[in-house]
Scaffold this motif. Sequence first.
Motif, short mmCIF file in Angstrom:
data_model
loop_
_atom_site.label_atom_id
_atom_site.label_comp_id
_atom_site.label_asym_id
_atom_site.label_seq_id
_atom_site.Cartn_x
_atom_site.Cartn_y
_atom_site.Cartn_z
N LYS A 1 0.86 -1.20 0.00
CA LYS A 1 0.00 0.00 0.00
C LYS A 1 0.89 1.23 0.00
CE LYS A 1 -3.87 0.66 1.41
NZ LYS A 1 -5.10 0.99 0.67
N GLN A 2 0.57 2.17 -0.91
CA GLN A 2 1.27 3.45 -0.92
C GLN A 2 0.22 4.54 -1.04
OE1 GLN A 2 4.09 3.04 -4.14
NE2 GLN A 2 5.77 2.82 -2.69
N GLY A 3 -0.15 5.13 0.06
CA GLY A 3 -1.22 6.13 0.05
C GLY A 3 -2.49 5.51 -0.49
N PRO A 4 -3.13 6.19 -1.46
CA PRO A 4 -4.41 5.65 -1.96
C PRO A 4 -4.20 4.50 -2.94
CG PRO A 4 -3.89 7.72 -3.06
CD PRO A 4 -2.80 7.49 -2.08
N LEU A 5 -2.95 4.22 -3.33
CA LEU A 5 -2.70 3.17 -4.34
C LEU A 5 -2.29 1.86 -3.67
CD1 LEU A 5 -0.73 4.96 -7.18
CD2 LEU A 5 -3.12 4.29 -7.16
N SER A 6 -2.72 0.77 -4.29
CA SER A 6 -2.27 -0.55 -3.83
C SER A 6 -1.60 -1.23 -5.01
CB SER A 6 -3.45 -1.41 -3.40
OG SER A 6 -4.14 -0.81 -2.35
N SER A 7 -0.49 -1.89 -4.72
CA SER A 7 0.18 -2.67 -5.76
C SER A 7 0.08 -4.14 -5.36
CB SER A 7 1.66 -2.27 -5.86
OG SER A 7 1.74 -0.92 -6.25
N VAL A 8 -0.58 -4.90 -6.20
CA VAL A 8 -0.79 -6.31 -5.89
C VAL A 8 0.19 -7.14 -6.71
CG1 VAL A 8 -2.50 -8.18 -5.82
CG2 VAL A 8 -3.24 -5.81 -5.50
N ARG A 9 1.02 -7.92 -6.01
CA ARG A 9 2.02 -8.74 -6.70
C ARG A 9 1.43 -10.12 -6.96
NH1 ARG A 9 5.61 -9.55 -2.85
NH2 ARG A 9 4.76 -8.10 -1.32
N LEU A 10 1.52 -10.54 -8.23
CA LEU A 10 0.86 -11.80 -8.62
C LEU A 10 1.81 -12.72 -9.35
CD1 LEU A 10 -1.89 -9.56 -9.82
CD2 LEU A 10 -2.63 -11.56 -8.57
N ARG A 11 1.57 -14.01 -9.20
CA ARG A 11 2.30 -15.04 -9.96
C ARG A 11 1.27 -15.82 -10.77
NH1 ARG A 11 2.77 -20.08 -8.32
NH2 ARG A 11 2.45 -19.52 -6.14
N VAL A 12 1.57 -16.01 -12.06
CA VAL A 12 0.63 -16.77 -12.90
C VAL A 12 0.71 -18.24 -12.50
CG1 VAL A 12 0.06 -17.45 -15.27
CG2 VAL A 12 0.85 -15.13 -14.80
N SER A 13 -0.43 -18.83 -12.19
CA SER A 13 -0.42 -20.22 -11.73
C SER A 13 -0.97 -21.18 -12.77
CB SER A 13 -1.24 -20.36 -10.44
OG SER A 13 -2.55 -19.89 -10.65
N ALA A 14 -1.70 -20.69 -13.75
CA ALA A 14 -2.23 -21.57 -14.81
C ALA A 14 -2.62 -20.71 -16.01
CB ALA A 14 -3.45 -22.33 -14.30
N GLY A 15 -2.56 -21.33 -17.18
CA GLY A 15 -3.05 -20.66 -18.38
C GLY A 15 -2.01 -19.83 -19.10
N MET A 16 -0.74 -19.91 -18.67
CA MET A 16 0.27 -19.07 -19.33
C MET A 16 0.50 -19.49 -20.78
SD MET A 16 1.57 -21.20 -16.96
CE MET A 16 2.53 -20.63 -15.60
N ASN A 17 0.32 -20.78 -21.06
CA ASN A 17 0.49 -21.23 -22.45
C ASN A 17 -0.76 -21.00 -23.27
OD1 ASN A 17 3.11 -22.14 -21.95
ND2 ASN A 17 2.33 -24.10 -21.16
N ALA A 18 -1.90 -21.31 -22.69
CA ALA A 18 -3.16 -21.19 -23.43
C ALA A 18 -3.54 -19.73 -23.65
CB ALA A 18 -4.27 -21.90 -22.67
N VAL A 19 -3.34 -18.93 -22.65
CA VAL A 19 -3.81 -17.53 -22.73
C VAL A 19 -2.63 -16.57 -22.89
CG1 VAL A 19 -5.20 -15.78 -21.55
CG2 VAL A 19 -5.69 -18.19 -21.18
N GLY A 20 -1.55 -16.86 -22.20
CA GLY A 20 -0.39 -15.98 -22.24
C GLY A 20 -0.43 -14.99 -21.10
N ALA A 21 0.74 -14.49 -20.75
CA ALA A 21 0.81 -13.55 -19.63
C ALA A 21 0.26 -12.20 -20.08
CB ALA A 21 2.26 -13.39 -19.19
N PRO A 22 -0.28 -11.42 -19.16
CA PRO A 22 -0.79 -10.10 -19.53
C PRO A 22 0.34 -9.17 -19.95
CG PRO A 22 -0.94 -10.44 -17.15
CD PRO A 22 -0.48 -11.73 -17.73
N GLN A 23 -0.03 -8.17 -20.72
CA GLN A 23 0.98 -7.24 -21.26
C GLN A 23 1.18 -6.06 -20.31
OE1 GLN A 23 2.57 -7.84 -24.39
NE2 GLN A 23 1.59 -9.80 -23.93
#
Lengths: 476, 369
Positions: free
Chosen positions: A396-418
Amino acid sequence: MADVVNIVARMLALEAGRAQRVASHLQFNIQPHALVICPLAMAGEDTTIHAVAIGAIGAEPQIRVVPDPRVRDDQYGLVRWMGDIIEAYYARCRANGDYPQIWAASGAAAGHLDVMADRLRFVRDNAPIQRVGALLTYATERAPVEGQQALMTMTGALSAHYATGQQEGEDQHLGAVLVWLDPPADGDTRRAVAIAEREVMGVKTDPDFDRDVLQPLVSRYHQSLKSGANAAQMQVRVKAIEDALSPIVARIYAATQRGFAYLIDRFPPSGVLAQLHAHEAAVFESFMQARDGGMPLPYRDTPKAGAFKIAEREHAAQSVAAGSIYGDAMAQARARMAGDILMGAVRDVTLIRVGRKRVFRFIVDTAQQNLHMRARDELAWLQDPRLKCVIEGVDKQGPLSSVRLRVSAGMNAVGAPQDGAVIELGPPPPDWRALGRERVKMASRLANTPWTHARDAAPPAPSPRRRPISSPRSRP
Amino acid sequence: MSSAEFLAQLRGAHKAEEPGARGIERVARNPDCLRLRALTIAGFTPASAAEILGVQSKEGQSPFALSMGMRFDKHLVENGAANLFALYRKEGLLSVQEAKFIAIDDFAPGASPQALQKRLGETRRLLDAKRRGDPNAPNIIVKPRLLVDLVGVPHAIEPDYLVAADTDVFYRTGELKSYPDRGGKTDPADIRSACRQAAVGVVGLRQALASLGVNDPAQIAGPAADLVLRVTGLFMPTLSRMAIEGEVASVERAISEAPTNLQELEAMLPANASFEEASTIAALPNNYRPSCKEHCAMWEHCRAQALDHGHPVVLGDQAAELLAPAGSIARGLELMRRQGQPPRNSAEAALGEELRAANDTLRRAVGDG
């Protein structure tokens, strides 16, 4: 937390004198072959049906009235007649691999069917009546389960799609709800609602009607019976009671049928409905197989059966909540407001290799203030839920939140977000088979009934107290 | 003016109606409704008040339901309460020897003042016997007559029965209800109402003990009651022992606040005001709640008033809570649309934001449909 969206819709409905839509998609499957059942009980006699109207959606009702439902033979005659209709309907559904659906006007009517089911299936020495109770039990036992499609109430269905300008409890009067949906031309909705409320829409007739009309008719019927009146005279007495009650059930039936006009072809189906359809059909088949196998339907569950049912209800509630946000704009909007959907811009997409495995990580920056998420929660991409991620942390940084994520499924079928893309992540779609796996585990855990739930079982003896370790000097 | 004089003035020519346990229970259901309290204290039932207000009252029960209730009660208490006793035997709460039974009605049947007085006296005598530990005190007393004091005016109540084993210190109240006992599916409103009625009985017992010189009646007449319901579809009774601390506390609070209500009323109402006038009743502050429909014959009048004032409660309890800072639905809509007066305080500003966000969500999801 109050459902603020619903309250706002009610405020607007009151202001406009007209119900407001609160759903973007149809919330239930409406089976085209569904059966509408509108029962009317005798006041104080909670396990009776004095009159009933039955019919398919859009069909004219079949109405049956008994002179006095307290007379057992008359009552069972009506129940058998109703049972024949239900039996044939269930058989058709089963033959088609489908499930039956019963519509009642209101929660009170559905509750009455529940009472009837509980009573009829325990009638002694009368298998046909027991069978009617058992068949009704399918629908009434499903009623408390979230997402069930077996026993629907018109008031409940309309309330799920429209908000009126009155209290939730007042929405249980179908006539009043229909006024809000179709207000009078003079715009005086309030007056029209007050008039509508005077009409019986539940399962019991008005006490004044009972006192002034029905009781005298029933008394005269019994007097004629006692005095040995001939068939023609008895027919007159019976007809008088039918004439008094038929219009009431016919009116409730007509109101229920009118409700369909505000649901059918008014909304696109919600995304989860196909799954609910398949699930309901499977549950129905399982229920009927249990009937074929002579499995009893107890009045009170054993601890094990009770635990299974609680698990089923919890699973259903979670599954419907998770499933409804896919393909339902309103459910998505509510989930966003409730902080169940993460919405923000993607940055810092990274790829590392751990052995042969590729691990994608990224961060989503969001200004959402009410996120209800924590580390290790699994989320899915709303646009293509095959892509799943696990939250690794939130900064959390003031009004902003940064959520850290790890892709757990679908990286081949869908691909990672850009990088820079705006993404929406929410609870993953439900796994409808998870309940089966859960039940297997529960069955083994509950093989022995815990002492807390076993009749006359004593609590286990307390574990022996450990003696304090004596010092060598104090030993004998 | 004394309380009694003031009450007589409020009553005017109206003959005081006994509220009974049901009437006192009603007050405890909505303790913030001064209108209901004042009318009850003054001896008006909501049905009478509704008539004065010109509202079509629907308080009566169906004759079929009445008949069923009476048959069920009779089934349990006839033949020396044999069926009620059998129920307690089955539950292991009374032994074979604990079959001493008295129906207070048998001492003096009827509704003459002498009969009523006699029933009061007999009940008092039996309660005193049990309090003294008399081994001949009955185990079941049907229809005891007790008094509940409201602003110095005693109101008679008749709980369905009292029960105690020989070893029990004192009686507990019992309520007979012909509702079907469906376990967890039993209508909670029915259970709540029965428990509150039983709580009035507990208060009556405590006041009786106090009048017998007991210092701490609450120690002896505990907050507990027995509910006898019916097996679904049958005449067989079921017994549930209920803890009713909350219900007893709410009845006692309602009773203890009554004198303050009278002072408030005297200050609020014009001189010579009487509840025989619809305008006097309508001027009393009320507290309309969604549950009023369940128990109060005036609910339609109160709802109409709430609608006239645009009170948020007409949309439900949650709306009333949410819109409390605005005070009315119209003001809530103004805040949502940034119309009218700017927010008067931070609570209004926050409410406006919340309503706007919800309205935007609604519009985005469903359009203007």
